[in-house]
Write an enzyme that holds these catalytic residues in place. Structure first.
Site, mmCIF file in Angstrom:
data_model
loop_
_atom_site.group_PDB
_atom_site.id
_atom_site.type_symbol
_atom_site.label_atom_id
_atom_site.label_comp_id
_atom_site.label_asym_id
_atom_site.label_seq_id
_atom_site.Cartn_x
_atom_site.Cartn_y
_atom_site.Cartn_z
ATOM 1 N N LYS A 125 0.859 -1.206 0.000
ATOM 2 C CA LYS A 125 0.000 0.000 0.000
ATOM 3 C C LYS A 125 0.883 1.241 0.000
ATOM 4 O O LYS A 125 0.847 2.088 0.899
ATOM 5 C CB LYS A 125 -0.975 0.021 1.163
ATOM 6 C CG LYS A 125 -2.026 -1.042 1.029
ATOM 7 C CD LYS A 125 -3.299 -0.739 1.739
ATOM 8 C CE LYS A 125 -4.226 -1.919 1.621
ATOM 9 N NZ LYS A 125 -3.647 -3.189 2.135
ATOM 10 N N ASP A 136 3.989 7.026 -0.444
ATOM 11 C CA ASP A 136 5.021 7.994 -0.065
ATOM 12 C C ASP A 136 5.252 8.967 -1.222
ATOM 13 O O ASP A 136 4.547 8.921 -2.228
ATOM 14 C CB ASP A 136 6.308 7.226 0.301
ATOM 15 C CG ASP A 136 7.099 7.927 1.391
ATOM 16 O OD1 ASP A 136 7.275 9.160 1.293
ATOM 17 O OD2 ASP A 136 7.544 7.254 2.336
ATOM 18 N N PRO A 146 6.990 10.519 -4.593
ATOM 19 C CA PRO A 146 7.298 9.721 -5.785
ATOM 20 C C PRO A 146 8.640 8.974 -5.727
ATOM 21 O O PRO A 146 8.717 7.790 -6.053
ATOM 22 C CB PRO A 146 7.294 10.764 -6.913
ATOM 23 C CG PRO A 146 6.349 11.824 -6.434
ATOM 24 C CD PRO A 146 6.520 11.879 -4.955
ATOM 25 N N PRO A 171 -11.376 -6.594 -1.761
ATOM 26 C CA PRO A 171 -11.255 -7.253 -0.457
ATOM 27 C C PRO A 171 -12.485 -7.025 0.409
ATOM 28 O O PRO A 171 -13.352 -6.204 0.065
ATOM 29 C CB PRO A 171 -10.038 -6.577 0.158
ATOM 30 C CG PRO A 171 -9.962 -5.239 -0.484
ATOM 31 C CD PRO A 171 -10.702 -5.291 -1.791
ATOM 32 N N ILE A 176 -14.075 -9.887 2.091
ATOM 33 C CA ILE A 176 -14.927 -11.083 2.084
ATOM 34 C C ILE A 176 -14.875 -11.808 3.443
ATOM 35 O O ILE A 176 -13.801 -12.027 3.994
ATOM 36 C CB ILE A 176 -14.465 -12.060 0.959
ATOM 37 C CG1 ILE A 176 -14.357 -11.344 -0.397
ATOM 38 C CG2 ILE A 176 -15.371 -13.281 0.878
ATOM 39 C CD1 ILE A 176 -15.630 -10.720 -0.905
ATOM 40 N N ALA A 181 -14.466 -12.099 6.728
ATOM 41 C CA ALA A 181 -14.021 -11.487 7.990
ATOM 42 C C ALA A 181 -14.509 -10.048 8.140
ATOM 43 O O ALA A 181 -14.742 -9.576 9.250
ATOM 44 C CB ALA A 181 -12.495 -11.546 8.089
ATOM 45 N N GLN A 182 -14.674 -9.338 7.029
ATOM 46 C CA GLN A 182 -15.137 -7.941 7.098
ATOM 47 C C GLN A 182 -16.608 -7.811 6.681
ATOM 48 O O GLN A 182 -17.108 -6.701 6.495
ATOM 49 C CB GLN A 182 -14.260 -7.043 6.239
ATOM 50 C CG GLN A 182 -12.820 -6.953 6.743
ATOM 51 C CD GLN A 182 -11.971 -6.008 5.918
ATOM 52 O OE1 GLN A 182 -12.290 -4.856 5.722
ATOM 53 N NE2 GLN A 182 -10.864 -6.529 5.392
ATOM 54 N N PRO A 206 -18.896 -14.231 -0.287
ATOM 55 C CA PRO A 206 -18.226 -14.575 -1.539
ATOM 56 C C PRO A 206 -19.167 -14.320 -2.725
ATOM 57 O O PRO A 206 -20.314 -14.751 -2.703
ATOM 58 C CB PRO A 206 -17.933 -16.077 -1.386
ATOM 59 C CG PRO A 206 -17.864 -16.288 0.092
ATOM 60 C CD PRO A 206 -18.869 -15.339 0.685
HETATM 61 O O1 O7M Z 1 -9.978 -11.101 4.459
HETATM 62 P P1 O7M Z 1 -9.286 -10.252 5.494
HETATM 63 O O2 O7M Z 1 -10.165 -9.197 6.075
HETATM 64 O O3 O7M Z 1 -8.566 -11.058 6.510
HETATM 65 O O4 O7M Z 1 -8.104 -9.490 4.734
HETATM 66 C C1 O7M Z 1 -8.366 -8.507 3.795
HETATM 67 C C2 O7M Z 1 -7.127 -8.177 3.016
HETATM 68 O O5 O7M Z 1 -7.466 -7.160 2.075
HETATM 69 C C3 O7M Z 1 -5.975 -7.623 3.846
HETATM 70 O O6 O7M Z 1 -4.781 -8.038 3.215
HETATM 71 C C4 O7M Z 1 -6.138 -6.116 3.732
HETATM 72 O O7 O7M Z 1 -4.908 -5.450 3.806
HETATM 73 C C5 O7M Z 1 -6.705 -5.998 2.313
HETATM 74 N N1 O7M Z 1 -7.543 -4.802 2.081
HETATM 75 C C6 O7M Z 1 -8.648 -4.537 2.868
HETATM 76 O O8 O7M Z 1 -9.000 -5.324 3.755
HETATM 77 N N2 O7M Z 1 -9.363 -3.400 2.664
HETATM 78 C C7 O7M Z 1 -9.061 -2.501 1.697
HETATM 79 O O9 O7M Z 1 -9.752 -1.504 1.556
HETATM 80 C C8 O7M Z 1 -7.979 -2.766 0.855
HETATM 81 C C9 O7M Z 1 -7.265 -3.945 1.029
HETATM 82 C C10 O7M Z 1 -6.310 -4.281 0.018
HETATM 83 O O10 O7M Z 1 -6.033 -5.375 -0.371
HETATM 84 O O11 O7M Z 1 -5.768 -3.258 -0.588
HETATM 85 C C11 O7M Z 1 -4.866 -3.516 -1.583
#
Ligand code: O7M
Length: 227
Positions: A68, A71, A73, A176, A178, A180-181, A185
């Site tokens: 992610k 920073d 460039p 992302p 799925i 846990a948040q 699916p």
């Molecule tokens: O399934 P989880 O919740 O255990 O993990 C989710 C993964 O997706 C974890 O690696 C997070 O860093 C990533 N992620 C998010 O959960 N939310 C976001 O908004 C963006 C990401 C991501 O992958 O960004 C590249």
């Protein structure tokens, strides 16, 4: 190895145990489904950047480095370059930091660049959400290969996917959030995403390979039912 624009699961490797990460990478080599691996900072901090090549060798799958990156460039470009040199096929950069950062990473020409447009958590609504449409347009016009949209907000996925696809039919959308948040699916793929990212619901289970295969087939079943 470039990621293809097709339906699949990106397995988030956010565990801290290197041996376990390599074991799951080997298991995924033979798993039934279309999988990609995303290595996050948590694992990298334990194992070092060399873990990217180890996971790539063990799995034979495309590897995303999820630093992610956000920073200035010069630094963003160096971090991305290190990740590609270590074996990453794609790197994830934040879109909100602006076009000079994104273009510095893109200018490397060493692999796919994926930009975060909007995030899954509630706080994302405070600042990033109001800029997401503009970030999406910027990143697709800059010719990036992928964008990140939040599976936890299916309406946002639908709207932003429409904008992205209008600008570029080739860019892939990864989502992302799925299980846990809270998203199920298929929620994001049915709204226009290509890949769904799954972490804990795979690596935090008794049988991670089986969990990955099950989630993949659940997504495919929902897609079939929708046709
Ligand atoms: O399934 P989880 O919740 O255990 O993990 C989710 C993964 O997706 C974890 O690696 C997070 O860093 C990533 N992620 C998010 O959960 N939310 C976001 O908004 C963006 C990401 C991501 O992958 O960004 C590249």
């Amino acid at each position: 190895m470039r990621l293809k624009k097709e339906k699949g699961i990106i397995v988030a490797f956010d565990m801290e145990d290197t041996d376990f990460a390599l074991e799951l990478a080997r298991d995924l080599r033979g798993a039934s489904g279309n999988f990609v691996i995303k290595v996050g900072r948590r694992l990298e901090m334990q194992a070092g950047i060399g873990i990217l090549a180890q996971i790539k060798d063990a799995s034979g799958l495309p590897i995303i480095y999820d630093g992610k990156i956000a920073d200035v460039p010069y630094i963003s470009q160096k971090i991305a370059s290190n990740a590609y040199d270590a074996g990453a096929d794609a790197v994830i950069v934040h879109g909100f930091v602006g076009s000079d950062v994104v273009s510095a990473v893109k200018a490397l020409g060493k692999g796919d660049v994926i930009a975060v447009v909007e995030m899954t958590h509630l706080g994302s609504n405070e600042f990033i959400q109001s800029a997401a449409e503009r970030i999406a347009i910027m990143v697709v016009r800059m010719g990036l290969e992928g964008v990140v949209l939040p599976a936890t907000k299916p309406k946002r996925v639908k709207n932003l996917a429409r904008i992205v696809q209008r600008e570029s039919p080739y860019i892939y959308i990864i989502a992302p959030g799925i299980k846990a948040q809270g998203a199920s699916p298929g929620d994001a793929i049915l709204n226009g995403a290509d890949y769904e990212v799954v972490g804990r619901a795979i690596y935090d289970t008794e049988e991670p390979k089986l969990a990955a295969e099950t989630i993949y087939s659940e997504v495919m079943e929902r897609l079939d039912d929708n046709e």
